[in-house]
Structures are given as structure tokens and as C-alpha cells.
Design an enzyme around this catalytic site. Structure first.
Site, PDB file in Angstrom:
ATOM      1  N   SER A 142       0.778  -1.152  -0.054  1.00 39.67           N
ATOM      2  CA  SER A 142       0.001   0.108  -0.035  1.00 39.67           C
ATOM      3  C   SER A 142       0.960   1.196   0.136  1.00 39.67           C
ATOM      4  O   SER A 142       1.879   1.200   0.577  1.00 39.67           O
ATOM      5  CB  SER A 142      -1.026   0.008   1.212  1.00 39.67           C
ATOM      6  OG  SER A 142      -1.588   1.237   1.433  1.00 39.67           O
TER       7      SER A 142
ATOM      8  N   TYR B 229      -1.156  -0.136  10.294  1.00 38.38           N
ATOM      9  CA  TYR B 229      -1.431  -0.605   8.819  1.00 38.38           C
ATOM     10  C   TYR B 229      -0.463  -0.324   8.023  1.00 38.38           C
ATOM     11  O   TYR B 229       0.320  -1.064   7.276  1.00 38.38           O
ATOM     12  CB  TYR B 229      -2.797  -0.257   8.481  1.00 38.38           C
ATOM     13  CG  TYR B 229      -3.188  -0.536   6.876  1.00 38.38           C
ATOM     14  CD1 TYR B 229      -3.665  -1.807   6.632  1.00 38.38           C
ATOM     15  CD2 TYR B 229      -2.898   0.530   5.883  1.00 38.38           C
ATOM     16  CE1 TYR B 229      -3.687  -2.100   5.321  1.00 38.38           C
ATOM     17  CE2 TYR B 229      -2.942   0.234   4.745  1.00 38.38           C
ATOM     18  CZ  TYR B 229      -3.456  -1.045   4.357  1.00 38.38           C
ATOM     19  OH  TYR B 229      -3.619  -1.552   2.848  1.00 38.38           O
TER      20      TYR B 229
END
Length: 252
Positions: free
Chosen positions: A143, A157
Site C-alpha cells: 500500500s 497498518y
């Protein structure tokens, strides 16, 4: 009958589902992994089978080693594993680190990092030409949060995806002589329901107009990048991390 098998973890929705459908279209027999949504996984399988291709849905939570073992055993019965897409991952509610519990952080790393490493371990054991395999490819889904940090929202995250980037490079070097290429994609804001699972169902609509391309990306756009990295056209690419972010990842 083609026995080249692709496992797509988290294959019942979003980027995973799009990758499974495109993977089948280019000739893979696809193992559609899901954690809990059997109906969604069956829907992906039905779409693949309607196009005359092969697919099965396999329940497994990649946060647990025993489930991962069962997933790969099911793939072994389906054919010869030549591709793994480490797509399964979780987000959580938006909050600063000061408010995060140890349980939340542990779960985030167990699913997003440990699960990906263990799935790759099982793939290497099967693909490695030094172990009798036919070679293959692994693509990890990272990501742009790995570069941007997720400050004030989900640094856990972002940290997990930073680990995926480092793992991609390291494993690529480790298995370069075993017929296995390892790459990653780094999506930006993609129009999937993962945002709702993190408590931000309107995130795509809110952020889209302010992104460099004035829109979010689609799951299929990311899936096409994944399939390219697995294809012969990318035969000289390993350890590569491809941003699919509409330039969001290069913002200051």
C-alpha cells in the site's frame, strides 16, 4: 486441462476478486481464498466457471498457520502451484497510536505480515526448482501507506505494509536462483469496500476529487498490474515494487 494454479488470498472481494477473475482469463486454475464470506467467494468462482475456466473457493484465515496449511493442501489437490498473490489484509478503525491496544496491533501484524510470510513460505516450498518445483511468481499487495505513514489514522497498518515492502525485496534475492520471482504492487486509494471495514465507508467519495488524477483507482487496474508482474512480459523483474496510485505515492 491446464494445471497451473494461482492462489489469491482474500480473493472474495475487491482487488483479490478482480485478480482471481483476470488470472483465470489468462489460463490459471484459481484458488479463491476467503476468511468468512463464502457467498462472495462462491460468486467469484461462478464468474470464472461461467467463462469456461477452473476455480475453487477455500476457507482459510491467513492469521492462523493451520488454516494456511489447509489452503495450500487444497491447492495441491487442484494442480501445480505456480503463482501466489498475497492480497489478504485488514485495516481497523481510524485512531492515533496512543489509543491503540496491543491486541489490535498484534492482529494487524499477524494477518498482514506473518500471514503473508507464511503463505510465501508454503509457495516457495512448492515452486522452488531446487525442491522439485516448476518455478513461479509471488506478488505481494502492499500500500502507498507504507510510504505515507498513515499518521493519525492507522500507523499500524502502514507499518505492516512497510514490512511487506522489505520482505518483497529480501525474498526476491533469497529465491532468485530457484526459479521464483517476487514482486509487489503498492495501491493508492482504490474503490473497494476495505474502507468501510476501517470505519470510513465514504473515504473514496471524499478523497477522490482531491487525488492527483481526480479519482480513485479500480480493483481491476491493480489486478492488471499484478497479472503483468506474474507474466512472462515481466521476466526480468524481481524485487520490484510497482506503485498503482495515480501519483498519490509521489506527493510530498
Amino acid at each position: 486441462m491446464n494445471d497451473r494454479v494461482m492462489i489469491v488470498t482474500g480473493g472474495s472481494r475487491g482487488i483479490g476478486a478482480a485478480t482471481a477473475v483476470l488470472g483465470a482469463a489468462v489460463g490459471y486454475a484459481v484458488v479463491v481464498n476467503y476468511a468468512s464470506n463464502r457467498d462472495a467467494a462462491d460468486g467469484v468462482v461462478a464468474t470464472i466457471e461461467a467463462a469456461g475456466r477452473r476455480a475453487i473457493a477455500v476457507a482459510a484465515d491467513v492469521g492462523f498457520e493451520a488454516d494456511i496449511a489447509e489452503l495450500f493442501e487444497a491447492a495441491d489437490r487442484f494442480g501445480t502451484l505456480t503463482a501466489l498473490v498475497n492480497n489478504a489484509g485488514i485495516v481497523d478503525q481510524v485512531m492515533p497510536l496512543a489509543e491503540m491496544s496491543a491486541a489490535r496491533i498484534e492482529r494487524m501484524l499477524r494477518v498482514n505480515v506473518t500471514g503473508s510470510l507464511l503463505c510465501a513460505r508454503e509457495a516457495v516450498r512448492r515452486m522452488s526448482t531446487k525442491r522439485g518445483g516448476r518455478g513461479g511468481g509471488i506478488v505481494n499487495v502492499s500500500s502507498v501507506a507504507a510510504k505515507l505513514g498513515g499518521a493519525g489514522q492507522y500507523v499500524d497498518y502502514a507499518a505492516s505494509k512497510g514490512a511487506i515492502d522489505t520482505f518483497t525485496v529480501g525474498l526476491a534475492r533469497e529465491v532468485i536462483d530457484e526459479g521464483i520471482r517476487v514482486c509487489a504492487v503498492r495501491p493508492g486509494i482504490i474503490d473497494t469496500d476495505i474502507h468501510a471495514s476501517g470505519g470510513q465507508p465514504d473515504r473514496v467519495a471524499e478523497m477522490g476529487p482531491g487525488l492527483p488524477m481526480r479519482r480513485a483507482g479500480t480493483a481491476e487496474e491493480v489486478a492488471r498490474a499484478i497479472l503483468w508482474l506474474l507474466s512472462p512480459e515481466a521476466s526480468y523483474s524481481t524485487g520490484a515494487i510497482l506503485d498503482v496510485s495515480g501519483a498519490r505515492s509521489i506527493l510530498p
